[in-house]
Scaffold this motif. Structure first.
Motif, PDB file in Angstrom:
ATOM      1  N   ILE A 229      -7.564  -9.353  -1.452  1.00 44.48           N
ATOM      2  CA  ILE A 229      -7.574  -7.942  -1.074  1.00 44.48           C
ATOM      3  C   ILE A 229      -7.503  -7.842   0.444  1.00 44.48           C
ATOM      4  O   ILE A 229      -8.318  -8.453   1.150  1.00 44.48           O
ATOM      5  N   GLY A 230      -6.555  -7.089   0.961  1.00 43.03           N
ATOM      6  CA  GLY A 230      -6.399  -6.917   2.398  1.00 43.03           C
ATOM      7  C   GLY A 230      -6.579  -5.482   2.843  1.00 43.03           C
ATOM      8  O   GLY A 230      -5.838  -4.595   2.399  1.00 43.03           O
ATOM      9  N   ASP A 231      -7.572  -5.216   3.674  1.00 40.28           N
ATOM     10  CA  ASP A 231      -7.745  -3.907   4.341  1.00 40.28           C
ATOM     11  C   ASP A 231      -7.519  -2.728   3.403  1.00 40.28           C
ATOM     12  O   ASP A 231      -6.693  -1.857   3.678  1.00 40.28           O
ATOM     13  N   SER A 232      -8.258  -2.682   2.323  1.00 42.63           N
ATOM     14  CA  SER A 232      -8.076  -1.612   1.348  1.00 42.63           C
ATOM     15  C   SER A 232      -9.259  -0.672   1.353  1.00 42.63           C
ATOM     16  O   SER A 232     -10.271  -0.923   0.688  1.00 42.63           O
ATOM     17  N   ASN A 233      -9.152   0.439   2.068  1.00 46.31           N
ATOM     18  CA  ASN A 233     -10.235   1.414   2.006  1.00 46.31           C
ATOM     19  C   ASN A 233     -10.255   2.140   0.662  1.00 46.31           C
ATOM     20  O   ASN A 233     -11.218   2.826   0.341  1.00 46.31           O
ATOM     21  N   THR A 234      -9.209   1.981  -0.138  1.00 42.75           N
ATOM     22  CA  THR A 234      -9.181   2.581  -1.461  1.00 42.75           C
ATOM     23  C   THR A 234     -10.153   1.886  -2.403  1.00 42.75           C
ATOM     24  O   THR A 234     -10.720   2.513  -3.299  1.00 42.75           O
ATOM     25  N   VAL A 235     -10.355   0.592  -2.212  1.00 40.86           N
ATOM     26  CA  VAL A 235     -11.200  -0.180  -3.111  1.00 40.86           C
ATOM     27  C   VAL A 235     -12.577  -0.475  -2.512  1.00 40.86           C
ATOM     28  O   VAL A 235     -13.442  -1.013  -3.199  1.00 40.86           O
TER      29      VAL A 235
ATOM     30  N   GLY B  72       0.816  -1.204   0.000  1.00 42.39           N
ATOM     31  CA  GLY B  72       0.000   0.000   0.000  1.00 42.39           C
ATOM     32  C   GLY B  72       0.849   1.252   0.000  1.00 42.39           C
ATOM     33  O   GLY B  72       1.965   1.276  -0.503  1.00 42.39           O
ATOM     34  N   GLY B  73       0.302   2.299   0.609  1.00 42.31           N
ATOM     35  CA  GLY B  73       1.041   3.548   0.714  1.00 42.31           C
ATOM     36  C   GLY B  73       0.732   4.503  -0.416  1.00 42.31           C
ATOM     37  O   GLY B  73       0.169   4.142  -1.446  1.00 42.31           O
ATOM     38  N   THR B  74       1.144   5.744  -0.194  1.00 42.60           N
ATOM     39  CA  THR B  74       0.934   6.827  -1.144  1.00 42.60           C
ATOM     40  C   THR B  74       2.284   7.343  -1.608  1.00 42.60           C
ATOM     41  O   THR B  74       3.187   7.561  -0.790  1.00 42.60           O
TER      42      THR B  74
ATOM     43  N   GLY C 135      -3.072  -7.847  -2.748  1.00 45.59           N
ATOM     44  CA  GLY C 135      -2.882  -6.408  -2.588  1.00 45.59           C
ATOM     45  C   GLY C 135      -3.344  -5.931  -1.229  1.00 45.59           C
ATOM     46  O   GLY C 135      -4.476  -6.220  -0.806  1.00 45.59           O
ATOM     47  N   GLN C 136      -2.479  -5.207  -0.549  1.00 45.53           N
ATOM     48  CA  GLN C 136      -2.772  -4.668   0.778  1.00 45.53           C
ATOM     49  C   GLN C 136      -2.988  -3.164   0.685  1.00 45.53           C
ATOM     50  O   GLN C 136      -2.229  -2.457   0.030  1.00 45.53           O
ATOM     51  N   SER C 137      -4.031  -2.666   1.353  1.00 42.02           N
ATOM     52  CA  SER C 137      -4.298  -1.238   1.430  1.00 42.02           C
ATOM     53  C   SER C 137      -4.439  -0.660   0.015  1.00 42.02           C
ATOM     54  O   SER C 137      -5.208  -1.166  -0.785  1.00 42.02           O
ATOM     55  N   ARG C 138      -3.692   0.390  -0.330  1.00 40.70           N
ATOM     56  CA  ARG C 138      -3.785   0.940  -1.685  1.00 40.70           C
ATOM     57  C   ARG C 138      -3.400  -0.107  -2.734  1.00 40.70           C
ATOM     58  O   ARG C 138      -3.867  -0.052  -3.875  1.00 40.70           O
ATOM     59  N   GLY C 139      -2.574  -1.067  -2.341  1.00 44.60           N
ATOM     60  CA  GLY C 139      -2.257  -2.161  -3.248  1.00 44.60           C
ATOM     61  C   GLY C 139      -3.476  -2.982  -3.613  1.00 44.60           C
ATOM     62  O   GLY C 139      -3.518  -3.607  -4.682  1.00 44.60           O
ATOM     63  N   GLY C 140      -4.488  -2.990  -2.740  1.00 47.61           N
ATOM     64  CA  GLY C 140      -5.735  -3.675  -3.044  1.00 47.61           C
ATOM     65  C   GLY C 140      -6.443  -3.054  -4.235  1.00 47.61           C
ATOM     66  O   GLY C 140      -7.065  -3.753  -5.048  1.00 47.61           O
ATOM     67  N   TYR C 141      -6.352  -1.730  -4.345  1.00 47.54           N
ATOM     68  CA  TYR C 141      -6.916  -1.052  -5.510  1.00 47.54           C
ATOM     69  C   TYR C 141      -6.156  -1.452  -6.768  1.00 47.54           C
ATOM     70  O   TYR C 141      -6.755  -1.745  -7.812  1.00 47.54           O
ATOM     71  N   VAL C 142      -4.832  -1.490  -6.678  1.00 47.80           N
ATOM     72  CA  VAL C 142      -4.013  -1.827  -7.838  1.00 47.80           C
ATOM     73  C   VAL C 142      -4.358  -3.208  -8.375  1.00 47.80           C
ATOM     74  O   VAL C 142      -4.554  -3.401  -9.584  1.00 47.80           O
TER      75      VAL C 142
ATOM     76  N   ILE D 117     -11.192 -11.784   0.450  1.00 50.15           N
ATOM     77  CA  ILE D 117     -10.986 -10.546   1.205  1.00 50.15           C
ATOM     78  C   ILE D 117     -10.530 -10.929   2.602  1.00 50.15           C
ATOM     79  O   ILE D 117     -11.152 -11.765   3.260  1.00 50.15           O
ATOM     80  N   ILE D 118      -9.421 -10.340   3.055  1.00 56.71           N
ATOM     81  CA  ILE D 118      -8.934 -10.546   4.422  1.00 56.71           C
ATOM     82  C   ILE D 118      -8.908  -9.179   5.098  1.00 56.71           C
ATOM     83  O   ILE D 118      -8.187  -8.282   4.643  1.00 56.71           O
ATOM     84  N   TRP D 119      -9.681  -9.023   6.180  1.00 54.73           N
ATOM     85  CA  TRP D 119      -9.850  -7.697   6.788  1.00 54.73           C
ATOM     86  C   TRP D 119      -9.627  -7.776   8.289  1.00 54.73           C
ATOM     87  O   TRP D 119     -10.084  -8.714   8.952  1.00 54.73           O
ATOM     88  N   ALA D 120      -8.921  -6.792   8.827  1.00 53.72           N
ATOM     89  CA  ALA D 120      -8.684  -6.724  10.269  1.00 53.72           C
ATOM     90  C   ALA D 120      -9.882  -6.099  10.975  1.00 53.72           C
ATOM     91  O   ALA D 120     -10.351  -5.026  10.573  1.00 53.72           O
ATOM     92  N   PHE D 121     -10.356  -6.763  12.007  1.00 56.73           N
ATOM     93  CA  PHE D 121     -11.535  -6.289  12.732  1.00 56.73           C
ATOM     94  C   PHE D 121     -11.290  -4.946  13.402  1.00 56.73           C
ATOM     95  O   PHE D 121     -12.206  -4.134  13.559  1.00 56.73           O
ATOM     96  N   ASN D 122     -10.052  -4.681  13.805  1.00 58.69           N
ATOM     97  CA  ASN D 122      -9.735  -3.482  14.582  1.00 58.69           C
ATOM     98  C   ASN D 122      -9.019  -2.405  13.758  1.00 58.69           C
ATOM     99  O   ASN D 122      -8.380  -1.515  14.334  1.00 58.69           O
ATOM    100  N   ASP D 123      -9.118  -2.479  12.443  1.00 61.87           N
ATOM    101  CA  ASP D 123      -8.439  -1.504  11.591  1.00 61.87           C
ATOM    102  C   ASP D 123      -9.028  -0.112  11.817  1.00 61.87           C
ATOM    103  O   ASP D 123     -10.208   0.118  11.553  1.00 61.87           O
ATOM    104  N   PRO D 124      -8.217   0.865  12.292  1.00 65.93           N
ATOM    105  CA  PRO D 124      -8.752   2.198  12.561  1.00 65.93           C
ATOM    106  C   PRO D 124      -8.859   3.067  11.315  1.00 65.93           C
ATOM    107  O   PRO D 124      -9.522   4.098  11.334  1.00 65.93           O
ATOM    108  N   THR D 125      -8.193   2.683  10.228  1.00 67.24           N
ATOM    109  CA  THR D 125      -8.197   3.492   9.003  1.00 67.24           C
ATOM    110  C   THR D 125      -9.148   2.957   7.948  1.00 67.24           C
ATOM    111  O   THR D 125      -9.592   3.702   7.080  1.00 67.24           O
ATOM    112  N   ALA D 126      -9.431   1.662   7.998  1.00 62.05           N
ATOM    113  CA  ALA D 126     -10.375   1.026   7.071  1.00 62.05           C
ATOM    114  C   ALA D 126     -11.347   0.208   7.917  1.00 62.05           C
ATOM    115  O   ALA D 126     -11.153  -0.986   8.113  1.00 62.05           O
ATOM    116  N   PRO D 127     -12.377   0.816   8.469  1.00 65.20           N
ATOM    117  CA  PRO D 127     -13.290   0.127   9.386  1.00 65.20           C
ATOM    118  C   PRO D 127     -13.865  -1.145   8.770  1.00 65.20           C
ATOM    119  O   PRO D 127     -14.029  -1.252   7.556  1.00 65.20           O
ATOM    120  N   ILE D 128     -14.186  -2.103   9.615  1.00 64.78           N
ATOM    121  CA  ILE D 128     -14.666  -3.406   9.163  1.00 64.78           C
ATOM    122  C   ILE D 128     -15.902  -3.269   8.275  1.00 64.78           C
ATOM    123  O   ILE D 128     -16.117  -4.078   7.360  1.00 64.78           O
TER     124      ILE D 128
END
Length: 274
Positions: free
Chosen positions: A107-113, A8-10, A83-90, A211-222
């Motif tokens: 796709i992992g914890d990607s609020n972008t997608v 991910g990342g910007t 793809g993780q985070s922004r990588g999920g969008y890619v 899809i693999i998502w973290a329950f406690n992700d503060p930036t990409a809520p479940i």
């Protein structure tokens, strides 16, 4: 079939320095049974920055095109894409544009997608520390992770080394206050997300999706993960979602063993035609 990890990342992020190194433990684990590859996205890690006048290169669309070309040049597909985070969008966009290159999609914890309100921009904007410092990185880590100690000293030092490179410093300056981040990157991101949601609403991802998502992700809520599942499931029956408890944004690092177990089962099932 090979598996390719996309971080991910910007581009020009002054507090994180996401890179292929983020996935080294996963690459080492997967290498026991298959070819495993982790890639520095355009302008990240040790991959060159786009040209200053290549405005698309400084956006997520540019990152997608660069990644597709990378897969083409490797000529080893089809690939399992993770793809993780922004990588999920890619990897999601890659699957839509070039399903011939893709064997499966994770796709992992990607609020972008995922539809919904992402919170990571607020974290970055209120980071009070100078760009490229350990303090800036620690500020971000403490807000992204369920257990901040999951970021090892070794990986933190690698990130600092990347942040210190001339080309990353140039990207930070280019994307900084009044620069490409607000002029091109963020407006392009809003447009790209809306276009992606419309495409997923009306056309299928033609490969099996996990899809693999973290329950406690503060930036990409479940809830965003649930929204993504519902959107993909409209047209793709072979989609699953796994929720990882007690993890922040990087479940693959904070909860390595359950993440790898779920990922391994997915890859094997696709390889076996199940």
């Amino acid at each position: 079939m090979p598996v390719v990890f996309v971080h991910g990342g910007t581009i020009g992020d002054a507090s994180s320095a996401s890179s292929a190194d983020d996935f080294l433990p996963l690459v080492q684990d997967c290498s026991a049974t298959r070819r495993a590859i982790s890639v520095d996205r355009l302008g990240h890690g040790y991959t060159d920055n786009p040209a200053e006048d290549d405005l698309e290169g400084w956006t997520m669309d540019g990152s997608v095109k660069h990644f597709i070309r990378f897969l083409e040049v490797m000529n080893a597909g089809p690939y399992h894409l993770v793809g993780q985070s922004r990588g999920g969008y890619v990897v999601t966009r890659t699957t839509l544009e070039r399903p011939d290159l893709v064997a499966s999609l994770t796709i992992g914890d990607s609020n972008t997608v995922a539809p919904g309100g992402a919170r990571n921009e607020g974290i970055h904007l209120r980071n009070p520390h100078p760009p490229g410092t350990i303090e800036a990185m620690e500020f971000t880590t403490n807000l992204y992770y369920f257990s901040p100690e999951a970021l090892s000293r070794e990986l933190a030092q690698k990130k600092l080394d990347i942040l210190a490179t001339p080309k990353i410093r140039a990207a930070i300056e280019r994307m900084g206050p009044g620069g490409y981040r607000v002029k091109h990157y963020l407006p392009g991101l809003v447009k790209a997300r809306e276009e992606l949601f419309m495409r997923l609403k009306h056309e299928p991802l033609k490969r099996r999706v996990q899809i693999i998502w973290a329950f406690n992700d503060p930036t990409a809520p479940i809830e965003m993960g649930y929204n993504l599942f519902a959107l993909i499931a409209l047209h793709q029956p072979h989609v699953s979602m796994h929720v990882v408890n007690q993890s922040g944004h990087s479940a693959y690092r904070e909860r390595f063993e359950p993440f790898m177990r779920v990922l391994g089962n997915h890859l094997e099932a696709v390889d076996d035609g199940n």
